[in-house]
Design a protein around this motif. Structure first.
Motif, PDB file in Angstrom:
ATOM      1  N   VAL A 196       6.006 -18.303  37.463  1.00 28.34           N
ATOM      2  CA  VAL A 196       6.042 -17.355  36.199  1.00 28.34           C
ATOM      3  C   VAL A 196       5.865 -18.181  34.879  1.00 28.34           C
ATOM      4  O   VAL A 196       6.796 -19.214  35.011  1.00 28.34           O
ATOM      5  CB  VAL A 196       7.230 -16.788  36.293  1.00 28.34           C
ATOM      6  N   MET A 197       5.404 -17.849  34.002  1.00 30.46           N
ATOM      7  CA  MET A 197       5.040 -18.466  32.727  1.00 30.46           C
ATOM      8  C   MET A 197       5.291 -17.715  31.611  1.00 30.46           C
ATOM      9  O   MET A 197       4.801 -16.440  31.440  1.00 30.46           O
ATOM     10  CB  MET A 197       3.796 -19.211  32.510  1.00 30.46           C
ATOM     11  N   ALA A 198       5.939 -18.036  30.691  1.00 29.29           N
ATOM     12  CA  ALA A 198       6.496 -17.318  29.610  1.00 29.29           C
ATOM     13  C   ALA A 198       5.250 -17.456  28.455  1.00 29.29           C
ATOM     14  O   ALA A 198       4.390 -18.645  28.348  1.00 29.29           O
ATOM     15  CB  ALA A 198       7.697 -18.076  28.760  1.00 29.29           C
ATOM     16  N   ALA A 199       4.943 -16.056  27.941  1.00 31.04           N
ATOM     17  CA  ALA A 199       3.952 -16.015  27.081  1.00 31.04           C
ATOM     18  C   ALA A 199       4.403 -15.642  25.720  1.00 31.04           C
ATOM     19  O   ALA A 199       5.850 -15.805  25.672  1.00 31.04           O
ATOM     20  CB  ALA A 199       3.155 -14.957  27.491  1.00 31.04           C
ATOM     21  N   LYS A 200       3.763 -15.061  24.859  1.00 30.06           N
ATOM     22  CA  LYS A 200       4.250 -14.868  23.427  1.00 30.06           C
ATOM     23  C   LYS A 200       5.377 -13.631  23.505  1.00 30.06           C
ATOM     24  O   LYS A 200       5.063 -12.691  24.040  1.00 30.06           O
ATOM     25  CB  LYS A 200       3.074 -14.448  22.392  1.00 30.06           C
ATOM     26  N   SER A 201       6.388 -13.794  23.169  1.00 27.96           N
ATOM     27  CA  SER A 201       7.677 -13.215  22.936  1.00 27.96           C
ATOM     28  C   SER A 201       8.458 -13.021  21.827  1.00 27.96           C
ATOM     29  O   SER A 201       8.284 -13.982  20.910  1.00 27.96           O
ATOM     30  CB  SER A 201       8.545 -13.463  24.066  1.00 27.96           C
ATOM     31  N   ARG A 202       9.519 -12.216  21.613  1.00 24.13           N
ATOM     32  CA  ARG A 202      10.193 -12.120  20.308  1.00 24.13           C
ATOM     33  C   ARG A 202      11.719 -11.886  20.738  1.00 24.13           C
ATOM     34  O   ARG A 202      11.764 -10.883  21.309  1.00 24.13           O
ATOM     35  CB  ARG A 202       9.695 -11.130  19.548  1.00 24.13           C
ATOM     36  N   ASN A 203      12.434 -12.556  20.207  1.00 28.52           N
ATOM     37  CA  ASN A 203      13.951 -12.376  20.040  1.00 28.52           C
ATOM     38  C   ASN A 203      14.603 -12.623  21.606  1.00 28.52           C
ATOM     39  O   ASN A 203      15.176 -11.658  22.044  1.00 28.52           O
ATOM     40  CB  ASN A 203      14.423 -11.020  19.516  1.00 28.52           C
ATOM     41  N   VAL A 204      13.782 -13.403  22.449  1.00 30.47           N
ATOM     42  CA  VAL A 204      14.201 -13.357  23.756  1.00 30.47           C
ATOM     43  C   VAL A 204      15.109 -14.532  23.922  1.00 30.47           C
ATOM     44  O   VAL A 204      14.946 -15.673  23.539  1.00 30.47           O
ATOM     45  CB  VAL A 204      13.017 -13.693  24.652  1.00 30.47           C
ATOM     46  N   ALA A 205      16.433 -14.211  24.632  1.00 36.67           N
ATOM     47  CA  ALA A 205      17.569 -15.187  24.568  1.00 36.67           C
ATOM     48  C   ALA A 205      16.956 -16.483  25.266  1.00 36.67           C
ATOM     49  O   ALA A 205      17.287 -17.669  24.899  1.00 36.67           O
ATOM     50  CB  ALA A 205      18.708 -14.634  25.308  1.00 36.67           C
ATOM     51  N   ASN A 206      16.353 -16.327  26.608  1.00 35.82           N
ATOM     52  CA  ASN A 206      15.846 -17.350  27.437  1.00 35.82           C
ATOM     53  C   ASN A 206      14.487 -17.271  27.754  1.00 35.82           C
ATOM     54  O   ASN A 206      14.343 -16.283  28.585  1.00 35.82           O
ATOM     55  CB  ASN A 206      16.720 -17.594  28.712  1.00 35.82           C
ATOM     56  N   ALA A 207      13.311 -17.987  27.371  1.00 33.09           N
ATOM     57  CA  ALA A 207      12.153 -17.787  27.566  1.00 33.09           C
ATOM     58  C   ALA A 207      11.529 -19.209  28.399  1.00 33.09           C
ATOM     59  O   ALA A 207      11.548 -20.177  27.587  1.00 33.09           O
ATOM     60  CB  ALA A 207      11.275 -17.258  26.425  1.00 33.09           C
ATOM     61  N   PHE A 208      11.594 -19.237  29.480  1.00 37.23           N
ATOM     62  CA  PHE A 208      10.980 -20.287  30.123  1.00 37.23           C
ATOM     63  C   PHE A 208      10.054 -20.184  31.219  1.00 37.23           C
ATOM     64  O   PHE A 208      10.052 -19.197  31.980  1.00 37.23           O
ATOM     65  CB  PHE A 208      12.061 -21.264  30.411  1.00 37.23           C
ATOM     66  N   ASP A 209       9.459 -21.229  31.906  1.00 31.92           N
ATOM     67  CA  ASP A 209       8.531 -21.289  33.031  1.00 31.92           C
ATOM     68  C   ASP A 209       9.616 -21.329  34.117  1.00 31.92           C
ATOM     69  O   ASP A 209      10.713 -21.678  34.214  1.00 31.92           O
ATOM     70  CB  ASP A 209       7.558 -22.335  33.055  1.00 31.92           C
ATOM     71  N   ALA A 210       9.158 -20.758  35.340  1.00 33.19           N
ATOM     72  CA  ALA A 210      10.091 -20.557  36.730  1.00 33.19           C
ATOM     73  C   ALA A 210       9.011 -20.491  37.794  1.00 33.19           C
ATOM     74  O   ALA A 210       7.971 -20.004  38.045  1.00 33.19           O
ATOM     75  CB  ALA A 210      11.006 -19.474  36.724  1.00 33.19           C
ATOM     76  N   ASN A 211       9.604 -21.016  38.850  1.00 34.64           N
ATOM     77  CA  ASN A 211       9.078 -20.970  40.292  1.00 34.64           C
ATOM     78  C   ASN A 211       9.958 -20.052  41.023  1.00 34.64           C
ATOM     79  O   ASN A 211      11.318 -20.375  41.106  1.00 34.64           O
ATOM     80  CB  ASN A 211       9.099 -22.485  40.961  1.00 34.64           C
ATOM     81  N   VAL A 212       9.501 -18.991  41.537  1.00 33.88           N
ATOM     82  CA  VAL A 212      10.085 -18.099  42.345  1.00 33.88           C
ATOM     83  C   VAL A 212       9.853 -18.043  43.592  1.00 33.88           C
ATOM     84  O   VAL A 212       8.556 -17.477  43.933  1.00 33.88           O
ATOM     85  CB  VAL A 212      10.044 -16.610  41.269  1.00 33.88           C
ATOM     86  N   VAL A 213      10.630 -18.080  44.526  1.00 29.72           N
ATOM     87  CA  VAL A 213      10.336 -18.044  46.097  1.00 29.72           C
ATOM     88  C   VAL A 213      11.223 -16.756  46.484  1.00 29.72           C
ATOM     89  O   VAL A 213      12.409 -16.667  46.211  1.00 29.72           O
ATOM     90  CB  VAL A 213      10.867 -19.410  46.726  1.00 29.72           C
ATOM     91  N   THR A 214      10.699 -15.992  47.311  1.00 27.84           N
ATOM     92  CA  THR A 214      11.139 -14.646  47.760  1.00 27.84           C
ATOM     93  C   THR A 214      10.912 -14.850  49.270  1.00 27.84           C
ATOM     94  O   THR A 214       9.637 -14.688  49.782  1.00 27.84           O
ATOM     95  CB  THR A 214      10.513 -13.260  47.333  1.00 27.84           C
ATOM     96  N   LEU A 215      11.820 -14.683  50.066  1.00 28.12           N
ATOM     97  CA  LEU A 215      11.977 -14.867  51.438  1.00 28.12           C
ATOM     98  C   LEU A 215      12.459 -13.428  52.103  1.00 28.12           C
ATOM     99  O   LEU A 215      13.666 -12.949  51.879  1.00 28.12           O
ATOM    100  CB  LEU A 215      12.664 -15.809  52.188  1.00 28.12           C
ATOM    101  N   LYS A 216      11.868 -13.032  53.054  1.00 33.80           N
ATOM    102  CA  LYS A 216      12.145 -11.534  53.815  1.00 33.80           C
ATOM    103  C   LYS A 216      12.086 -11.871  55.382  1.00 33.80           C
ATOM    104  O   LYS A 216      11.012 -12.251  55.720  1.00 33.80           O
ATOM    105  CB  LYS A 216      11.252 -10.480  53.547  1.00 33.80           C
ATOM    106  N   LEU A 217      13.188 -11.583  55.770  1.00 32.85           N
ATOM    107  CA  LEU A 217      13.399 -11.629  57.285  1.00 32.85           C
ATOM    108  C   LEU A 217      13.378 -10.294  57.774  1.00 32.85           C
ATOM    109  O   LEU A 217      14.215  -9.482  57.207  1.00 32.85           O
ATOM    110  CB  LEU A 217      14.438 -12.355  57.727  1.00 32.85           C
ATOM    111  N   PHE A 218      12.850  -9.948  58.949  1.00 34.83           N
ATOM    112  CA  PHE A 218      12.911  -8.521  59.685  1.00 34.83           C
ATOM    113  C   PHE A 218      13.488  -8.679  61.008  1.00 34.83           C
ATOM    114  O   PHE A 218      13.579  -9.667  61.811  1.00 34.83           O
ATOM    115  CB  PHE A 218      11.356  -7.963  59.829  1.00 34.83           C
ATOM    116  N   TYR A 219      14.298  -7.429  61.616  1.00 34.28           N
ATOM    117  CA  TYR A 219      14.872  -7.456  62.527  1.00 34.28           C
ATOM    118  C   TYR A 219      14.646  -5.969  63.253  1.00 34.28           C
ATOM    119  O   TYR A 219      14.967  -5.007  62.407  1.00 34.28           O
ATOM    120  CB  TYR A 219      16.477  -7.723  62.542  1.00 34.28           C
ATOM    121  N   LYS A 220      14.009  -5.905  64.396  1.00 31.55           N
ATOM    122  CA  LYS A 220      13.708  -4.728  64.808  1.00 31.55           C
ATOM    123  C   LYS A 220      15.068  -4.069  65.948  1.00 31.55           C
ATOM    124  O   LYS A 220      15.350  -4.981  66.539  1.00 31.55           O
ATOM    125  CB  LYS A 220      12.548  -4.684  65.524  1.00 31.55           C
ATOM    126  N   PHE A 221      15.349  -2.979  65.602  1.00 31.83           N
ATOM    127  CA  PHE A 221      16.305  -2.385  66.303  1.00 31.83           C
ATOM    128  C   PHE A 221      16.050  -0.922  66.825  1.00 31.83           C
ATOM    129  O   PHE A 221      15.429  -0.306  66.159  1.00 31.83           O
ATOM    130  CB  PHE A 221      17.702  -2.643  66.246  1.00 31.83           C
TER     131      PHE A 221
END
Length: 221
Positions: A196-221
């Motif tokens: 994720v990369m910050a683009a042109k923004s206004r009045n944003v408290a924290n605008a910075f680039d980030a690496n986001v990892v999302t892990l989903k685990l599944f269990y069948k029952f």
């Protein structure tokens, strides 16, 4: 402020921990693969409505000098989605959510707890391109590639009935992602990586680039 000063402010920011805002809603498909708007045209739409509850203890986070995980008010949202597949394995997605405040909350100014409200309508959403390489390379069926442009045009805020004199928050970000769907390989896991990369923004408290990892685990029952 120079770059080093802003960088230090971000590094020194304390983030609130715990439960964020709880969202409750319902979604209705207006058109689907089985029942499209126009026969032979892969264009699908849906509408959703819901409420975001002010459950994050926003005022305590402000009092403690932390960046809150919630928005501080109870809001109503109406969301519209549209998906179009110009080619097999290629999908264009657009989502926009319009939000208005239902119930004001509380915040802190110094040591005094005061009313906190939002004035106007927020528009938040994205446009996204999704590629499924498995359409052309069967052995890559478990991969998804995407590029996305996000926007967030927030409503102005009111503190103790006084409207903020500064401009409302306008946020823009770009992100590129890679998804692994283990379910296609009979593995109960999904893993997404997004840059994720910050683009042109206004009045944003924290605008910075980030690496986001999302892990989903599944269990069948």
């Amino acid at each position: 402020e120079n770059y080093d000063t802003l960088k230090q402010k971000v590094e020194d920011t304390k983030f609130q921990k715990g439960l964020g805002d709880v969202e409750i809603g319902a979604k209705y498909a207006l058109s689907t693969v089985q029942a499209p708007w126009f026969e032979g045209v892969p264009f699908y739409t849906s509408v959703a409505a819901g409420v975001r509850l002010n459950s994050s203890n926003y005022s305590k986070a402000i009092k403690d000098g932390e960046k809150p995980v919630g928005r501080g008010t109870t809001d109503l949202g109406i969301r519209l989605n549209a998906d179009y597949e110009p080619l097999n394995g290629v999908q264009l997605q657009v989502e926009n959510q319009s939000e208005v405040m239902l119930v004001k909350g509380k915040t802190y100014v110094g040591t005094s707890e005061v009313d906190y409200a939002r004035d106007g309508m927020r528009q938040v959403g994205y446009t996204k391109l999704v590629l499924a390489p498995g359409t052309w390379i069967p052995s890559a069926d478990f991969l998804l590639l995407n590029a996305r442009y996000n926007w967030d045009n927030d409503a102005a805020t009111k503190t103790d009935g006084v409207k903020s004199t500064g401009p409302a928050v306008v946020g823009r970000t770009m992100q590129f992602g890679l998804g692994f769907d283990g379910l296609k390989l009979k593995l109960p896991v999904q893993l997404d990586y997004d840059r994720v990369m910050a683009a042109k923004s206004r009045n944003v408290a924290n605008a910075f680039d980030a690496n986001v990892v999302t892990l989903k685990l599944f269990y069948k029952f």
